[in-house]
Structures are given as structure tokens and as C-alpha cells.
Enzyme design. Structure first.
Site, mmCIF file in Angstrom:
data_model
loop_
_atom_site.group_PDB
_atom_site.id
_atom_site.type_symbol
_atom_site.label_atom_id
_atom_site.label_comp_id
_atom_site.label_asym_id
_atom_site.label_seq_id
_atom_site.Cartn_x
_atom_site.Cartn_y
_atom_site.Cartn_z
ATOM 1 N N GLY A 15 0.824 -1.215 0.000
ATOM 2 C CA GLY A 15 0.000 0.000 0.000
ATOM 3 C C GLY A 15 0.854 1.260 0.000
ATOM 4 O O GLY A 15 1.902 1.296 0.641
ATOM 5 N N GLY A 121 3.745 -6.749 4.927
ATOM 6 C CA GLY A 121 3.165 -7.739 4.022
ATOM 7 C C GLY A 121 4.048 -8.005 2.816
ATOM 8 O O GLY A 121 4.374 -9.152 2.499
ATOM 9 N N SER A 122 4.483 -6.925 2.160
ATOM 10 C CA SER A 122 5.223 -7.093 0.902
ATOM 11 C C SER A 122 6.713 -7.374 1.107
ATOM 12 O O SER A 122 7.347 -8.020 0.287
ATOM 13 C CB SER A 122 5.046 -5.850 0.025
ATOM 14 N N THR A 143 4.522 2.329 6.288
ATOM 15 C CA THR A 143 3.112 1.957 6.447
ATOM 16 C C THR A 143 2.424 2.957 7.365
ATOM 17 O O THR A 143 2.978 3.332 8.407
ATOM 18 C CB THR A 143 2.908 0.537 7.028
ATOM 19 N N ASP A 145 0.100 2.153 9.099
ATOM 20 C CA ASP A 145 -0.322 1.365 10.268
ATOM 21 C C ASP A 145 0.736 1.410 11.390
ATOM 22 O O ASP A 145 0.434 1.084 12.535
ATOM 23 C CB ASP A 145 -0.555 -0.097 9.871
ATOM 24 N N GLY A 188 -5.597 0.939 9.813
ATOM 25 C CA GLY A 188 -4.544 0.357 10.646
ATOM 26 C C GLY A 188 -4.561 -1.158 10.668
ATOM 27 O O GLY A 188 -3.760 -1.781 11.360
ATOM 28 N N ARG A 189 -5.516 -1.742 9.957
ATOM 29 C CA ARG A 189 -5.701 -3.208 9.980
ATOM 30 C C ARG A 189 -5.768 -3.688 11.423
ATOM 31 O O ARG A 189 -6.547 -3.163 12.192
ATOM 32 C CB ARG A 189 -4.566 -3.923 9.244
ATOM 33 N N ILE A 284 -8.016 8.595 2.312
ATOM 34 C CA ILE A 284 -7.456 9.945 2.489
ATOM 35 C C ILE A 284 -6.280 9.890 3.488
ATOM 36 O O ILE A 284 -5.354 10.703 3.431
ATOM 37 C CB ILE A 284 -8.566 10.916 2.945
ATOM 38 N N GLN A 285 -6.308 8.878 4.362
ATOM 39 C CA GLN A 285 -5.233 8.722 5.362
ATOM 40 C C GLN A 285 -3.908 8.316 4.729
ATOM 41 O O GLN A 285 -2.858 8.388 5.356
ATOM 42 C CB GLN A 285 -5.634 7.658 6.397
HETATM 43 O O1 F6P Z 1 -1.823 -1.387 5.452
HETATM 44 C C1 F6P Z 1 -2.146 -0.090 5.044
HETATM 45 C C2 F6P Z 1 -3.641 0.050 4.819
HETATM 46 O O2 F6P Z 1 -3.901 1.388 4.467
HETATM 47 C C3 F6P Z 1 -4.508 -0.373 5.984
HETATM 48 O O3 F6P Z 1 -4.510 0.573 7.020
HETATM 49 C C4 F6P Z 1 -5.828 -0.585 5.293
HETATM 50 O O4 F6P Z 1 -6.648 -1.495 5.990
HETATM 51 C C5 F6P Z 1 -5.411 -1.179 3.983
HETATM 52 O O5 F6P Z 1 -4.063 -0.775 3.762
HETATM 53 C C6 F6P Z 1 -6.247 -0.773 2.819
HETATM 54 O O6 F6P Z 1 -5.802 -1.504 1.730
HETATM 55 P P1 F6P Z 1 -6.294 -1.255 0.238
HETATM 56 O O7 F6P Z 1 -5.596 -0.026 -0.253
HETATM 57 O O8 F6P Z 1 -5.878 -2.489 -0.464
HETATM 58 O O9 F6P Z 1 -7.777 -1.060 0.308
#
Ligand code: F6P
Length: 362
Positions: A15, A121-122, A143, A145, A188-189, A284-285
Site C-alpha cells: 500500500g 506484508g510485501s 506503512t 499502520d 490500521g488493519r 485519504i489517510q
Molecule cells: O496497510 C495499510 C492500509 O492502508 C490499511 O490501514 C488498510 O486497511 C489497507 O491498507 C487498505 O488496503 P487497500 O488499499 O488495499 O484497500
């Protein structure tokens, strides 16, 4: 044995967030100063996997337009390896082909090392590809998060916290005018860093995060008690990864995508007599010009990555610990996994001392 670096690749993966371009800039400037060639790989690892490959040579001139002050990534990013078909369609391809193509791409571009700006993740996925391709790698954590292993700060987090704080400031005035409970759902998952810290900086009344169990009746009591003391409105921050009061995850929480748990709270709180509005802040975050703290972190991380390569140190991840930039081994970083909020940590204690409801104390 130390291998002299002549040519490096830079990848942004997973992301996006703000500060990635500042990191790409820092790596390029520091590498060019050492006389190295820099190649920016497009769309994460995919740039090395698709045919023809997708990449660009990065020089100081690449930053003539000030990308570094902007959010997003000028290189593009990816969440999963794909392949461009002859007819232009893009589809997922099998792991074996991904590995072969990646290795071939690294060889064709004559890369001596890759700097990977990625999340929890990546990073392990690209680390595995690099292992197969026998190419040296340096990781840089990013990230919103802020749950990347071994680092107390990741690129993108400070800007995201600023975005949430700004949104809360705006929501506060309308909430106060209408004497409403304003729910603010924050990304923030499974980690609550962004929600928790924004709850403090945005002067919230309550925050619910995945790491700390909460009691819905106690949340209601907390809001009512504040009302009795003369506070006619409330800001409640809800981390997207929490369970609903009935113990279930929201419909859109499948471990990868999270969204909508705050709407369930809206229904519950309305039944309990509150006037409530919900705001899911969403992507937007992940955007906006990076704040100075992210530019500084991205610059320091980028420089550290090139210094490590120049010293012949590879398979390391640059991290921020106790106010300084340092590095840990890639293996250790992968072993550590994601890092959530410490329920007994200083930030939780700060929030509670300010009268913010942060779930139940164990
Ligand atoms: O891991 C970063 C993040 O922005 C999380 O906070 C959020 O849940 C997720 O990625 C959103 O992912 P995507 O852009 O695939 O919808």
C-alpha cells in the site's frame, strides 16, 4: 565478500503512503553522489516481472519536478505479482514464473542490489524473490499502520496521523454545535497505533483498538458521565480492525480489507439514545503531502540504506529505534512480524490519564 556496488534498483511495494517519493529521492541523491546508477522499478516487483520490463533510470533530473513533496509513489506499487499478456490484459501468474522472471529481470538490468521500500506484508515476499535471484537487498519500512517490525516509526505514519488529527479538528466543531457523538473510523488493519495516537492528538473522548478489549456498556457509561459533567458532544475513534460489540467482525473485515465497523456502533449508540454520525476516513489517510517528520525519516532511511550497501552490508532493514536510525537483519525483521500497540505502554497510559476511554484495564 564485499561486492562493489555500481547499479541499484529501487522498489516501492504494498500500500502507498506519504513520504515514499522523499525516500526514493534520498536513495537516488545519496547513490548518485557515490557514483552509482539508480533504476526505479515500476509497480513494485511487477516492473521486473512483466515483459517488456517497466522501469526508469533515476537521476537528479528525475526530481526536477518536485515529486518528493507529494504523496503516492512516482514509481507505482503493487499488492500482488501479475504479468502483462500480449493482449494487454494483466493477470496473476504462478509463483514459479514470478521467481524466474524476477531473477531474469535483475540479471538483465545488471542490478547489484535492491532497496525495497515496503510494509510487513510485501517485504517478506520481495525478500524471498531476492533470495531466489541471489541479489542483495536493503529494506525500508513504510506503512500508515506503523506496525512494521523492529521500528518505532515507519514512513507514512506521521502524515497519516496529521490527516486524522486534522479531520478530527474539523469534526469536533460540528459535533459540538449539534451535541452529537461523532464516530471516526481509522485505518490500521490489526494495529491500533494510528487510532490511539490520533485519539490523543485529536482530543477524543474514547478510542477502541484491536489490542485492547473493550466493554460496550462501559463505553456508554463513559460517554454519559462526560455528558453529566457538561461535555455535550463526543469524538470516538474506532480502529477499523476491532470486533463489534457482539464479538463479530464487520462484514468487510476478511483479514485483508477492513471497513464499516463504526456503522454498527452508530446503530447501537442510537438505540441507547445518542445522536450519532459516522465518518469512515478511508484512503485519504494514505495521501497528502508528507509532513516534515516523514520527509526527515524518509531522507534518513534512504541515506542509511545506501551507506549500508557501500559498507557491503546487505539483507538488512533500516529502522528507527529510541530516536535514532539504525538497522536490523532482514531475517530478524521477518521473524518479528507486525508490532501492535503495547497495552501497558506509555501512549495508552497517556490517553487514559487524559480521561480517554481506551478499553478495559487488565
Ligand atoms: O496497510 C495499510 C492500509 O492502508 C490499511 O490501514 C488498510 O486497511 C489497507 O491498507 C487498505 O488496503 P487497500 O488499499 O488495499 O484497500
Amino acid at each position: 565478500m564485499k561486492k562493489d556496488i555500481k547499479r541499484i534498483g529501487v522498489i516501492t511495494s504494498g500500500g502507498d503512503c506519504s513520504g515514499l517519493n522523499a525516500a526514493i529521492r534520498a536513495i537516488t541523491f545519496a547513490a548518485v553522489a557515490k557514483g552509482w546508477d539508480v533504476y526505479g522499478i515500476h509497480n513494485g516487483s511487477n516492473g521486473l516481472i512483466v515483459r517488456p520490463m517497466e522501469y526508469e533510470r533515476l537521476t537528479l533530473a528525475s526530481f526536477e519536478f518536485p515529486f518528493a513533496i507529494m504523496g503516492g509513489t512516482m514509481l507505482g506499487t503493487n499488492n500482488s505479482p501479475i504479468m502483462a499478456h500480449d493482449n494487454g490484459r494483466r493477470e496473476k501468474i504462478d509463483d514459479k514464473t514470478v521467481i524466474e522472471r524476477f531473477k531474469e529481470g535483475v540479471t538483465k538490468l545488471k542490478l547489484d542490489a535492491l532497496v525495497v521500500i515496503g510494509g510487513d506484508g510485501s517485504m517478506p515476499i520481495i525478500a524471498d524473490l531476492c533470495k531466489h535471484a541471489k541479489i542483495a537487498m536493503i529494506g525500508i519500512p513504510k506503512t500508515i499502520d506503523n506496525d512494521a517490525p523492529g521500528t518505532d516509526l515507519s514512513i507514512g505514519f506521521s502524515t497519516a496521523r496529521e490527516v486524522v488529527t486534522d479531520a478530527m479538528d474539523k469534526l469536533d466543531t460540528t459535533a459540538a454545535s449539534h451535541h452529537r457523538v461523532m464516530l471516526v473510523e481509522v485505518m490500521g488493519r490489526t494495529a491500533g497505533h494510528l487510532a490511539l495516537q490520533s485519539a490523543i492528538t485529536g482530543f477524543a473522548d474514547a478510542v477502541l483498538i484491536p489490542e485492547i478489549p473493550y466493554s460496550y456498556p462501559n463505553l456508554v457509561k463513559h460517554l454519559r458521565s462526560a455528558q453529566r459533567k457538561g461535555r455535550g458532544h463526543a469524538l470516538v475513534v474506532i480502529a477499523e480492525g476491532i470486533k463489534r460489540p457482539d464479538g463479530q467482525y464487520s462484514m468487510i473485515n476478511n483479514g485483508l480489507n477492513f471497513n464499516g465497523v463504526s456503522q454498527y456502533f452508530e446503530q447501537c449508540l442510537k438505540k441507547d439514545g445518542f445522536e450519532v454520525r459516522t465518518n469512515i476516513l478511508g484512503h485519504i489517510q494514505r495521501s497528502g503531502n508528507p509532513v516534515a517528520a516523514d520527509r526527515l525519516l524518509a531522507s534518513a532511511f534512504g541515506v542509511r540504506a545506501t551507506e549500508l550497501l557501500a559498507k557491503g552490508k546487505t539483507n538488512r532493514v533500516v529502522v528507527h529505534q529510541a530516536g535514532s536510525v539504525t538497522d536490523i537483519s532482514l531475517r530478524e525483521s521477518i521473524k518479528l512480524g507486525t508490532t501492535g500497540v503495547n497495552p501497558k505502554g506509555e501512549i495508552v497510559r497517556t490517553a487514559r490519564a487524559l480521561g480517554i476511554y481506551v478499553g478495559e484495564i487488565k
